[in-house]
Design a protein around this motif. Structure first.
Motif, PDB file in Angstrom:
ATOM      1  N   LEU A  64       0.944  -1.250  -0.081  1.00 11.15           N
ATOM      2  CA  LEU A  64       0.036  -0.064  -0.233  1.00 11.15           C
ATOM      3  C   LEU A  64       1.044   1.164   0.075  1.00 11.15           C
ATOM      4  N   GLY A  65       0.679   2.110  -0.865  1.00 11.34           N
ATOM      5  CA  GLY A  65       1.366   3.097  -0.886  1.00 11.34           C
ATOM      6  C   GLY A  65       2.992   3.204  -1.540  1.00 11.34           C
ATOM      7  N   ASP A  66       3.100   2.560  -2.764  1.00 13.17           N
ATOM      8  CA  ASP A  66       4.486   2.331  -3.161  1.00 13.17           C
ATOM      9  C   ASP A  66       5.068   3.546  -3.745  1.00 13.17           C
ATOM     10  N   ASP A  67       4.437   4.793  -3.791  1.00 13.70           N
ATOM     11  CA  ASP A  67       4.974   6.004  -4.413  1.00 13.70           C
ATOM     12  C   ASP A  67       6.290   6.552  -3.525  1.00 13.70           C
ATOM     13  N   PRO A  68       7.190   6.564  -4.011  1.00  8.64           N
ATOM     14  CA  PRO A  68       8.425   7.066  -3.315  1.00  8.64           C
ATOM     15  C   PRO A  68       8.187   8.496  -2.779  1.00  8.64           C
ATOM     16  N   THR A  69       7.474   9.433  -3.479  1.00  9.38           N
ATOM     17  CA  THR A  69       7.478  10.764  -3.264  1.00  9.38           C
ATOM     18  C   THR A  69       6.497  11.246  -2.069  1.00  9.38           C
ATOM     19  N   GLN A  70       5.629  10.017  -1.769  1.00  5.21           N
ATOM     20  CA  GLN A  70       4.759  10.060  -0.549  1.00  5.21           C
ATOM     21  C   GLN A  70       5.071   9.284   0.875  1.00  5.21           C
ATOM     22  N   ALA A  71       4.763   9.875   1.902  1.00  6.13           N
ATOM     23  CA  ALA A  71       5.047   9.031   3.202  1.00  6.13           C
ATOM     24  C   ALA A  71       3.927   7.897   3.050  1.00  6.13           C
ATOM     25  N   ASN A  72       4.707   6.536   3.497  1.00  7.95           N
ATOM     26  CA  ASN A  72       4.027   5.337   3.218  1.00  7.95           C
ATOM     27  C   ASN A  72       3.166   5.143   4.520  1.00  7.95           C
ATOM     28  N   PRO A  73       1.759   4.804   4.276  1.00 13.00           N
ATOM     29  CA  PRO A  73       0.916   4.995   5.564  1.00 13.00           C
ATOM     30  C   PRO A  73       1.373   3.542   6.405  1.00 13.00           C
ATOM     31  N   ILE A  74       1.780   2.537   5.981  1.00 11.78           N
ATOM     32  CA  ILE A  74       2.107   1.466   6.550  1.00 11.78           C
ATOM     33  C   ILE A  74       3.296   1.893   7.681  1.00 11.78           C
ATOM     34  N   GLU A  75       4.343   2.438   6.902  1.00 16.52           N
ATOM     35  CA  GLU A  75       5.331   2.822   7.938  1.00 16.52           C
ATOM     36  C   GLU A  75       4.912   3.810   8.858  1.00 16.52           C
ATOM     37  N   SER A  76       3.938   4.818   8.325  1.00 21.70           N
ATOM     38  CA  SER A  76       3.554   5.569   9.510  1.00 21.70           C
ATOM     39  C   SER A  76       2.868   4.856  10.853  1.00 21.70           C
ATOM     40  N   LEU A  77       1.862   3.865  10.147  1.00 19.81           N
ATOM     41  CA  LEU A  77       1.360   2.991  11.308  1.00 19.81           C
ATOM     42  C   LEU A  77       2.337   2.419  12.320  1.00 19.81           C
ATOM     43  N   ALA A  78       3.373   1.773  11.819  1.00 22.60           N
ATOM     44  CA  ALA A  78       4.235   1.551  12.530  1.00 22.60           C
ATOM     45  C   ALA A  78       5.043   2.144  13.531  1.00 22.60           C
ATOM     46  N   SER A  79       5.297   3.321  12.976  1.00 19.81           N
ATOM     47  CA  SER A  79       5.993   4.617  13.687  1.00 19.81           C
ATOM     48  C   SER A  79       5.015   4.818  15.001  1.00 19.81           C
ATOM     49  N   LEU A  80       3.620   5.264  14.787  1.00 22.08           N
ATOM     50  CA  LEU A  80       2.682   5.506  15.585  1.00 22.08           C
ATOM     51  C   LEU A  80       2.649   4.271  16.603  1.00 22.08           C
ATOM     52  N   LEU A  81       2.635   3.173  16.165  1.00 19.81           N
ATOM     53  CA  LEU A  81       2.183   2.123  17.142  1.00 19.81           C
ATOM     54  C   LEU A  81       3.627   2.027  17.970  1.00 19.81           C
ATOM     55  N   THR A 100       5.569   4.268  19.017  1.00 20.90           N
ATOM     56  CA  THR A 100       5.377   5.466  20.051  1.00 20.90           C
ATOM     57  C   THR A 100       4.398   5.191  21.097  1.00 20.90           C
ATOM     58  N   GLU A 101       3.103   4.495  20.806  1.00 19.23           N
ATOM     59  CA  GLU A 101       2.113   4.205  21.715  1.00 19.23           C
ATOM     60  C   GLU A 101       2.391   3.266  22.721  1.00 19.23           C
ATOM     61  N   THR A 102       3.304   2.069  21.968  1.00 19.23           N
ATOM     62  CA  THR A 102       3.351   0.938  22.756  1.00 19.23           C
ATOM     63  C   THR A 102       4.616   0.875  23.464  1.00 19.23           C
ATOM     64  N   GLY A 103       5.676   1.551  23.066  1.00 13.57           N
ATOM     65  CA  GLY A 103       7.005   1.422  23.621  1.00 13.57           C
ATOM     66  C   GLY A 103       7.881   0.184  23.099  1.00 13.57           C
ATOM     67  N   ARG A 104       7.269  -0.465  22.112  1.00 14.41           N
ATOM     68  CA  ARG A 104       8.081  -1.858  21.597  1.00 14.41           C
ATOM     69  C   ARG A 104       8.430  -1.312  20.212  1.00 14.41           C
ATOM     70  N   ALA A 105       9.399  -2.297  19.868  1.00 10.62           N
ATOM     71  CA  ALA A 105       9.652  -2.201  18.477  1.00 10.62           C
ATOM     72  C   ALA A 105       8.437  -2.938  17.578  1.00 10.62           C
ATOM     73  N   VAL A 106       8.573  -2.320  16.215  1.00 13.24           N
ATOM     74  CA  VAL A 106       7.312  -3.198  15.597  1.00 13.24           C
ATOM     75  C   VAL A 106       8.145  -3.308  14.054  1.00 13.24           C
ATOM     76  N   ASP A 107       7.676  -4.656  13.655  1.00 12.67           N
ATOM     77  CA  ASP A 107       8.150  -5.284  12.260  1.00 12.67           C
ATOM     78  C   ASP A 107       7.046  -5.339  11.288  1.00 12.67           C
ATOM     79  N   ILE A 108       7.566  -4.738  10.162  1.00  8.01           N
ATOM     80  CA  ILE A 108       6.267  -4.838   9.223  1.00  8.01           C
ATOM     81  C   ILE A 108       6.555  -6.011   8.005  1.00  8.01           C
ATOM     82  N   VAL A 109       5.655  -6.869   8.059  1.00  7.30           N
ATOM     83  CA  VAL A 109       5.891  -8.015   7.247  1.00  7.30           C
ATOM     84  C   VAL A 109       5.128  -7.927   6.217  1.00  7.30           C
ATOM     85  N   ASP A 110       5.717  -7.763   4.638  1.00  4.56           N
ATOM     86  CA  ASP A 110       4.623  -7.513   3.505  1.00  4.56           C
ATOM     87  C   ASP A 110       4.446  -8.927   2.949  1.00  4.56           C
TER      88      ASP A 110
END
Length: 299
Positions: free
Chosen positions: A43-60, A62-72
């Motif tokens: 989702l959101g492979d346009d390199p000129t745009q912020a990727n929403p999956i990575e935004s989700l991981a970053s927000l999570l 911050t909220e959980t205090g844990r590292a997050v892995d994205i598995v495509d």
């Protein structure tokens, strides 16, 4: 944050290992420090745009205090398999693949978002197309995103059924591998229509490639009672389960709507249901049956 990809073939091997009882899970480690793994489709492979999956991981993170892995993984069914096989902790999916997964009894529904009563899908045609109504697609070719996609398959198939058109009898079906593939097939003249989410047409570029005046929407599907759900592996420890239920509603909040983009637009502002019962998803089974689609066929 880490990101990696697994294929359907690897998922099959993972499932086999899980069945034989040889796969390690996060219970072998300190749960309070365990990495949270999310399975996602591209989702959101346009390199000129912020990727929403990575935004989700970053927000999570911050909220959980844990590292997050994205598995495509390649598609919705692979998300379900990754969860069922203990390869990831959770995935976020739309209504129909969630109903499919819940019906197996092999995933844990952490939470769901209620629908907003608005139409979900439409069939996009080029502006100069002779197609003016759904019935004009008779004997035509229609592109769908994915055979487990709510907005890109199930809801438009139901919409076409209600208009008197049955797939493979009245029109030819092409699965394009995603919404982006459907749009590309339409743009290249390979299909007469691309059925997709109304939400994507409203978001515009880069999620929807056509400018005003280049396309038209034909038909509108009904709404969905459940917009989507968070599904987790049943072996997830209680601390992590509770942590996700506490933090995900904060992640999917209005203040994060821009960062989450297309990923959040279907969920932000919706009523959240914790521990949704299987009965919450029954209407999806009913809609699929009316449309001649059996959810179990997608196993």
């Amino acid at each position: 944050m880490r990101r990696h990809t697994i294929t359907a073939g690897i998922l099959g091997l993972t499932a086999l290992v899980a069945v034989t009882g040889c796969q390690a899970t996060s219970t072998d480690t300190d749960e309070s420090a365990a990495v949270i793994k999310i399975a996602t489709t591209p989702l959101g492979d346009d390199p000129t745009q912020a990727n929403p999956i990575e935004s989700l991981a970053s927000l999570l993170e911050t909220e959980t205090g844990r590292a997050v892995d994205i598995v495509d993984v390649p598609d919705y069914l692979s998300v379900v398999e990754a969860i069922r096989s203990d390869h990831v902790d959770f995935g976020i999916m739309s209504g129909f693949p969630s109903a499919l997964a819940v019906s197996t009894g092999e995933v844990d529904a952490l939470m769901a978002w209620r629908g907003d009563g608005a139409p979900v899908s439409t069939c996009v045609v080029l502006d100069d197309s002779p197609v003016q109504a759904l019935d004009d697609l008779r004997d035509g070719t229609v592109a769908f995103a994915d055979q487990a996609s709510s907005s890109g398959y199930f809801m438009p198939v139901y919409m076409l059924h209600e208009a008197g058109l049955e797939q493979n009898d009245d029109y030819e079906v092409i699965f394009a591998g995603g919404h982006e593939g459907s749009f590309a097939a339409l743009e290249q003249g390979q299909v007469d229509a691309a059925c997709t989410a109304i939400m994507l047409t409203e978001l515009g570029a880069p999620m929807f490639p056509f400018e005003d005046g280049e396309w038209r929407g034909v038909g509108e599907s009904p709404s969905m009672p459940i917009a989507g759900a968070v599904l987790a592996r049943p072996s997830l420890d209680e601390d992590t389960r509770a942590l996700l239920q506490q933090t995900l509603p904060r992640v999917f909040s209005e203040e994060n709507a821009d960062a989450l983009g297309a990923l959040g637009s279907g969920f932000v502002g919706r009523e959240a249901i914790m521990d949704p019962a299987g009965s919450e998803f029954q209407s999806f089974v009913d809609i699929a049956a009316v449309a001649g689609v059996e959810l179990e066929d997608l196993d």
